[in-house]
Design an enzyme around this catalytic site. Structure first.
Site, PDB file in Angstrom:
ATOM      1  N   HIS A  14      34.344  15.470  64.353  1.00 12.52           N
ATOM      2  CA  HIS A  14      34.953  16.366  65.346  1.00 12.52           C
ATOM      3  C   HIS A  14      33.859  17.300  65.882  1.00 12.52           C
ATOM      4  CE1 HIS A  14      38.827  15.266  63.566  1.00 12.52           C
ATOM      5  NE2 HIS A  14      38.484  15.800  62.413  1.00 12.52           N
ATOM      6  N   CYS A  26      40.643  18.922  57.605  1.00  9.38           N
ATOM      7  CA  CYS A  26      39.205  19.003  57.910  1.00  9.38           C
ATOM      8  C   CYS A  26      38.902  20.081  58.951  1.00  9.38           C
ATOM      9  CB  CYS A  26      38.701  17.642  58.375  1.00  9.38           C
ATOM     10  SG  CYS A  26      39.802  16.796  59.520  1.00  9.38           S
TER      11      CYS A  26
HETATM   12  P1  NAD Z   1      43.813   6.964  53.990  1.00  7.76           P
HETATM   13  O1  NAD Z   1      44.852   6.223  54.697  1.00  7.76           O
HETATM   14  O2  NAD Z   1      42.389   6.657  54.238  1.00  7.76           O
HETATM   15  O3  NAD Z   1      44.041   6.836  52.408  1.00  7.76           O
HETATM   16  C1  NAD Z   1      45.285   6.968  51.794  1.00  7.76           C
HETATM   17  C2  NAD Z   1      45.395   5.922  50.719  1.00  7.76           C
HETATM   18  O4  NAD Z   1      46.580   6.147  49.955  1.00  7.76           O
HETATM   19  C3  NAD Z   1      45.485   4.512  51.266  1.00  7.76           C
HETATM   20  O5  NAD Z   1      44.539   3.709  50.577  1.00  7.76           O
HETATM   21  C4  NAD Z   1      46.935   4.075  50.948  1.00  7.76           C
HETATM   22  O6  NAD Z   1      47.041   2.704  50.699  1.00  7.76           O
HETATM   23  C5  NAD Z   1      47.198   4.890  49.705  1.00  7.76           C
HETATM   24  N1  NAD Z   1      48.610   5.120  49.413  1.00  7.76           N
HETATM   25  C6  NAD Z   1      49.647   5.215  50.278  1.00  7.76           C
HETATM   26  N2  NAD Z   1      50.789   5.483  49.613  1.00  7.76           N
HETATM   27  C7  NAD Z   1      50.455   5.565  48.309  1.00  7.76           C
HETATM   28  C8  NAD Z   1      51.197   5.814  47.114  1.00  7.76           C
HETATM   29  N3  NAD Z   1      52.517   6.027  47.156  1.00  7.76           N
HETATM   30  N4  NAD Z   1      50.540   5.828  45.926  1.00  7.76           N
HETATM   31  C9  NAD Z   1      49.201   5.608  45.873  1.00  7.76           C
HETATM   32  N5  NAD Z   1      48.439   5.357  46.965  1.00  7.76           N
HETATM   33  C10 NAD Z   1      49.061   5.346  48.165  1.00  7.76           C
HETATM   34  O7  NAD Z   1      44.124   8.510  54.218  1.00  7.76           O
HETATM   35  P2  NAD Z   1      43.089   9.700  54.174  1.00  7.76           P
HETATM   36  O8  NAD Z   1      42.397   9.794  55.476  1.00  7.76           O
HETATM   37  O9  NAD Z   1      42.274   9.605  52.926  1.00  7.76           O
HETATM   38  O10 NAD Z   1      44.079  10.937  54.115  1.00  7.76           O
HETATM   39  C11 NAD Z   1      44.646  11.382  52.897  1.00  7.76           C
HETATM   40  C12 NAD Z   1      45.072  12.827  53.062  1.00  7.76           C
HETATM   41  O11 NAD Z   1      43.923  13.606  53.353  1.00  7.76           O
HETATM   42  C13 NAD Z   1      46.063  13.082  54.217  1.00  7.76           C
HETATM   43  O12 NAD Z   1      46.891  14.155  53.854  1.00  7.76           O
HETATM   44  C14 NAD Z   1      45.138  13.503  55.344  1.00  7.76           C
HETATM   45  O13 NAD Z   1      45.791  14.283  56.310  1.00  7.76           O
HETATM   46  C15 NAD Z   1      44.110  14.310  54.581  1.00  7.76           C
HETATM   47  N6  NAD Z   1      42.804  14.435  55.253  1.00  7.76           N
HETATM   48  C16 NAD Z   1      42.250  13.366  55.893  1.00  7.76           C
HETATM   49  C17 NAD Z   1      41.024  13.523  56.539  1.00  7.76           C
HETATM   50  C18 NAD Z   1      40.397  12.405  57.307  1.00  7.76           C
HETATM   51  O14 NAD Z   1      39.720  12.678  58.274  1.00  7.76           O
HETATM   52  N7  NAD Z   1      40.551  11.165  56.927  1.00  7.76           N
HETATM   53  C19 NAD Z   1      40.354  14.751  56.479  1.00  7.76           C
HETATM   54  C20 NAD Z   1      40.931  15.807  55.775  1.00  7.76           C
HETATM   55  C21 NAD Z   1      42.167  15.633  55.165  1.00  7.76           C
END
Ligand code: NAD
Length: 344
Positions: free
Chosen positions: A221, A140
């Site tokens: 942020h 992000c």
């Molecule tokens: P999150 O924890 O909200 O969601 C991840 C989901 O994946 C969870 O529901 C978890 O149960 C599931 N999961 C875990 N292992 C799994 C598997 N093997 N198979 C299927 N599902 C599985 O995480 P998020 O915040 O959505 O982040 C996801 C990605 O996006 C990360 O790489 C993070 O760095 C990136 N990201 C996050 C944000 C943020 O602010 N949340 C912003 C930009 C990028």
């Protein structure tokens, strides 16, 4: 019609799934979940087909959640997977699930750059991702910084250097166990923070240093951006460029915008789905210019800013060559602010 599946249905995955289902050139085949929680129920209620690990099929069925098959079956039915699992899981999935199948993959910023052939930001390097097999949409904060840099580079305005201080939100709203609660944390304790390295994974030659703290906030942020241009630039020129650049929203304190909370009140009032603001939000009166230097303050909605980029990344992977048309299609479908924006 590109057939897409989403693996990981959390903060990013559920938003990407909704965004895919709004594209005329994409079909959401299904989403993958590992736990039979309320998010799985919501997915089914929205009409999304749910795929789960083979060994958990019984667990889901016992909780009465309707599933459409195993994750292996989802992989057999799609052209592209968006992997939105937590950082570090994507690389494991690549080895165990994707590598031996005929599937292209969009990874997220929590993975290391090496997971993909290219780190991606639509404004900065859409062209480089066309036809690739693996792409990583940067995080992000990095996405926000790359949009600002690209706004100037696309207008042939050269930057000498960029410095960004980031006040990071401590957690997303649902992350009850993360902090800080009553503290301010050096996050990380070293300068530069990893964000500068991440920006360079997309634009290698840029002179950038970033630093970051974490604060007890879940909304967004806040970035304090310090730009040094190679030549003198006027305030009017900077404002004009930011107003015209897609995915950058300039808000004015004269219209009452003085805080991040107000931005989200505005998003609620205008009916933005989930109150999401996927644009960089630049506070107009924070823009300060002195000869070659400029400062500005912007807010970054961490939960939604990378969603448009994921959609463009899918198009680039499948060989769609018209960058600006993709960006425009995505922005229109997601109801982003388009008035006065220049696409191309
Ligand atoms: P999150 O924890 O909200 O969601 C991840 C989901 O994946 C969870 O529901 C978890 O149960 C599931 N999961 C875990 N292992 C799994 C598997 N093997 N198979 C299927 N599902 C599985 O995480 P998020 O915040 O959505 O982040 C996801 C990605 O996006 C990360 O790489 C993070 O760095 C990136 N990201 C996050 C944000 C943020 O602010 N949340 C912003 C930009 C990028």
């Amino acid at each position: 019609m590109v057939r897409v599946g989403v693996i990981g249905f959390g903060t990013i995955g559920k938003r990407v799934a909704d965004a895919i289902s709004k594209q005329e050139d994409m079909e959401l085949i299904g989403v993958a979940k590992t736990r039979p929680d309320y998010k799985a129920v919501v997915a089914v209620e929205k009409g999304y087909r749910l795929y789960v690990p083979k060994e958990r099929i019984e667990l889901f069925e016992n909780t009465g959640i309707k599933i459409s098959g195993s994750i292996d079956e989802l992989l057999d039915r799609v052209d592209v997977i968006v992997d939105a699992t937590p950082g570090g899981v994507g690389i494991k999935n690549k080895e165990e699930l994707y590598k031996h199948r005929d599937v292209k993959v969009v990874f997220q910023g929590g993975e290391k750059p090496g997971v993909a052939e290219i780190s991606f930001n639509a404004l900065a390097n859409y062209e480089e991702a066309i036809g690739k097999r693996y792409v990583r949409v940067v995080s992000c904060n990095t996405t926000a910084i790359l949009r600002i840099i690209s706004a100037f580079l696309l207008n042939n305005i050269a930057l000498e250097k960029i410095r960004v201080f980031i006040a990071r939100r401590g957690a997303d709203p649902h992350e009850y166990s993360r902090g800080p609660i009553h503290d301010v944390v050096l996050d990380p304790p070293t300068i530069p923070s990893h964000h500068a390295v991440d920006v360079k994974s997309v634009i290698p030659k840029i002179d950038i240093v970033t630093s970051a703290i974490a604060i007890p906030v879940t909304l967004a942020h806040l970035h304090f951006v310090h730009l040094t241009f190679k030549e003198g630039i006027s305030l009017d020129k900077i404002v004009d460029i930011l107003y015209k650049t897609p995915r950058i929203l300039v808000v004015e304190s004269t219209k009452g915008f003085k805080s991040v909370g107000q931005l989200f009140e505005w998003a609620k009032d205008i009916g933005r789905y989930r109150n999401d603001i996927p644009e960089n939000i630049v506070f107009r009166e924070s823009i300060y210019v002195s000869n070659r230097e400029a400062l500005l303050i912007m807010a970054v909605h961490q939960e939604s800013i990378v969603i448009p980029e994921n959609i463009d990344a899918i198009r680039a992977l499948t060989g769609y060559t018209d960058k600006w048309d993709s960006i425009k299609k995505t922005d229109r479908s997601l109801n982003l602010f388009m008035e006065g924006k220049v696409y191309g």
